[in-house]
Design a protein around this motif. Structure first.
Motif, mmCIF file in Angstrom:
data_model
loop_
_atom_site.group_PDB
_atom_site.id
_atom_site.type_symbol
_atom_site.label_atom_id
_atom_site.label_comp_id
_atom_site.label_asym_id
_atom_site.label_seq_id
_atom_site.Cartn_x
_atom_site.Cartn_y
_atom_site.Cartn_z
ATOM 1 N N VAL A 108 25.368 6.404 -21.668
ATOM 2 C CA VAL A 108 25.467 5.272 -22.588
ATOM 3 C C VAL A 108 25.587 5.777 -24.018
ATOM 4 N N ARG A 109 26.735 5.568 -24.590
ATOM 5 C CA ARG A 109 27.004 5.826 -25.999
ATOM 6 C C ARG A 109 26.386 7.136 -26.506
ATOM 7 N N GLY A 110 26.849 8.245 -25.945
ATOM 8 C CA GLY A 110 26.438 9.542 -26.450
ATOM 9 C C GLY A 110 25.164 10.093 -25.868
ATOM 10 N N ALA A 111 24.559 9.387 -24.928
ATOM 11 C CA ALA A 111 23.316 9.853 -24.322
ATOM 12 C C ALA A 111 23.356 9.606 -22.823
ATOM 13 N N THR A 112 22.439 10.236 -22.116
ATOM 14 C CA THR A 112 22.247 9.976 -20.702
ATOM 15 C C THR A 112 20.792 9.600 -20.497
ATOM 16 N N ILE A 113 20.568 8.417 -19.941
ATOM 17 C CA ILE A 113 19.212 7.949 -19.700
ATOM 18 C C ILE A 113 18.961 7.863 -18.200
ATOM 19 N N THR A 114 17.698 7.792 -17.824
ATOM 20 C CA THR A 114 17.318 7.642 -16.431
ATOM 21 C C THR A 114 16.899 6.196 -16.185
ATOM 22 N N ALA A 115 17.519 5.559 -15.182
ATOM 23 C CA ALA A 115 17.221 4.164 -14.861
ATOM 24 C C ALA A 115 16.864 4.046 -13.387
ATOM 25 N N GLN A 116 16.048 3.046 -13.070
ATOM 26 C CA GLN A 116 15.617 2.806 -11.705
ATOM 27 C C GLN A 116 15.730 1.316 -11.381
ATOM 28 N N ALA A 117 16.002 1.030 -10.121
ATOM 29 C CA ALA A 117 16.021 -0.354 -9.658
ATOM 30 C C ALA A 117 15.351 -0.431 -8.296
ATOM 31 N N ALA A 118 14.732 -1.565 -8.022
ATOM 32 C CA ALA A 118 14.101 -1.824 -6.732
ATOM 33 C C ALA A 118 14.297 -3.289 -6.398
ATOM 34 N N GLY A 119 14.349 -3.588 -5.114
ATOM 35 C CA GLY A 119 14.512 -4.965 -4.687
ATOM 36 C C GLY A 119 15.895 -5.221 -4.121
ATOM 37 N N ASP A 147 0.828 -1.192 0.000
ATOM 38 C CA ASP A 147 0.000 0.000 0.000
ATOM 39 C C ASP A 147 0.870 1.252 0.000
ATOM 40 N N PHE A 148 2.114 1.099 -0.482
ATOM 41 C CA PHE A 148 3.028 2.227 -0.573
ATOM 42 C C PHE A 148 3.845 2.072 -1.844
ATOM 43 N N PRO A 149 4.419 3.181 -2.339
ATOM 44 C CA PRO A 149 5.190 3.098 -3.580
ATOM 45 C C PRO A 149 6.418 2.204 -3.431
ATOM 46 N N VAL A 150 6.839 1.628 -4.540
ATOM 47 C CA VAL A 150 8.077 0.857 -4.543
ATOM 48 C C VAL A 150 9.243 1.802 -4.252
ATOM 49 N N ALA A 151 10.210 1.344 -3.467
ATOM 50 C CA ALA A 151 11.376 2.166 -3.125
ATOM 51 C C ALA A 151 12.395 2.080 -4.256
ATOM 52 N N TRP A 152 12.244 2.946 -5.233
ATOM 53 C CA TRP A 152 13.130 2.933 -6.389
ATOM 54 C C TRP A 152 14.430 3.676 -6.084
ATOM 55 N N SER A 153 15.530 3.130 -6.549
ATOM 56 C CA SER A 153 16.801 3.842 -6.599
ATOM 57 C C SER A 153 16.964 4.364 -8.025
ATOM 58 N N THR A 154 17.199 5.655 -8.187
ATOM 59 C CA THR A 154 17.238 6.278 -9.505
ATOM 60 C C THR A 154 18.639 6.779 -9.820
ATOM 61 N N ARG A 155 19.087 6.498 -11.052
ATOM 62 C CA ARG A 155 20.413 6.939 -11.478
ATOM 63 C C ARG A 155 20.360 7.467 -12.905
ATOM 64 N N SER A 156 21.222 8.440 -13.175
ATOM 65 C CA SER A 156 21.454 8.888 -14.550
ATOM 66 C C SER A 156 22.588 8.046 -15.111
#
Length: 216
Positions: free
Chosen positions: A17-28, A5-14
Motif C-alpha cells: 500500500v502506497r510505498g509500504a507493505t503491511i501485515t493484515a489478517q481476516a477471520a470469518g 477454546d481455540f485461537p481464531v483461524a486467521w488468514s494472514t497476508r502481506s
C-alpha cells in the motif's frame, strides 16, 4: 462469551500500500458483507485486539479484518508512504487491508485516534464505509458530523477515561446523532471481557443496520 477454546483461524497476508507493505489478517465467512475493520489507536498493532473478542464477532457471522499499521507491529517496508500525516497512512492502510480480503463494504471499529481516522474514512469514502463503532475517541474536527448522521453508528466510552474524558464521547454521540454506551469504570484501554455482553451486540446491531440500509 462464546464457547471458543481455540485461537481464531486467521488468514494472514502481506499487503502493498502506497510505498509500504503491511501485515493484515481476516477471520470469518469470506462472503460476509460488510466486514468489520478494527482500527486501533496510534502504535496499536493487530494483536491489541484479543482473539477472544474477535471470536465473539466471528461466531455471530461477521468477517473481521485487523492489521498492523506501518508505524507498529510487523515491520513495513517504509514508515511513511509520502503523507505528512500518520493518520492519512492509517486510513490508506485500513482500506488496503479490506481490499486484500475482498471486503467491498466495511464497518470501521475505531478506538482513540483510530476513531478520528474512522470518521474521516466514512466522510471520504461513503461508498465503502457503511457503519461506525467509535470507542474512547472524540469529534474529528475536520469532519462535518452531520454528514455521518445517516450512517448506522454507535459511540462507546469508558466512564473512567482520563485520557479522553467521557464528555468527548457525549459530544461525539450528539454530533453524529448516535447512541452512546457508557462502560462503567473503564478507562482508555481495551474493553474488558465483562463489557462484551453489551458491546458485542451493539457492534452486531451496527452491522445488521448497515446490511439492511445498503441492501447487502
Amino acid at each position: 462469551m462464546t464457547g471458543y477454546d481455540f485461537p481464531v483461524a486467521w488468514s494472514t497476508r502481506s499487503v502493498a500500500v502506497r510505498g509500504a507493505t503491511i501485515t493484515a489478517q481476516a477471520a470469518g465467512e469470506p462472503t460476509a458483507d460488510p466486514a468489520v475493520v478494527l482500527l486501533g489507536g496510534s502504535r496499536r498493532a493487530s494483536h491489541w485486539w484479543p482473539d477472544a473478542f474477535c471470536a465473539e464477532l466471528v461466531d455471530a457471522g461477521v468477517r473481521v479484518v485487523r492489521f498492523d499499521p506501518r508505524d507498529t507491529g510487523e515491520p513495513a517496508t517504509a514508515l511513511s508512504g509520502g503523507h505528512a500525516s500518520p493518520d492519512a497512512d492509517r486510513a490508506d492502510d485500513a482500506l488496503a487491508a479490506a481490499d486484500a480480503f475482498g471486503a467491498a463494504h466495511v464497518v470501521v471499529l475505531g478506538v482513540s485516534s483510530g476513531g478520528v481516522v474512522a470518521q474521516r474514512l466514512a466522510a471520504q469514502h461513503p461508498d465503502r464505509v457503511v457503519g461506525l463503532v467509535l470507542m474512547s475517541t472524540t469529534v474529528a474536527g475536520d469532519v462535518d458530523g452531520s454528514a455521518l448522521t445517516s450512517l448506522p453508528s454507535v459511540v462507546v466510552h469508558g466512564s473512567a477515561d482520563s485520557t479522553c474524558p467521557l464528555a468527548h464521547g457525549e459530544a461525539l454521540a450528539e454530533a453524529i446523532d448516535a447512541p452512546l454506551i457508557v462502560l462503567t469504570d473503564v478507562g482508555h484501554a481495551p474493553p474488558p471481557p465483562r463489557t462484551w455482553p453489551s458491546l458485542v451486540p451493539a457492534i452486531l446491531g451496527v452491522v445488521r443496520d448497515a446490511r439492511d440500509g445498503e441492501g447487502l
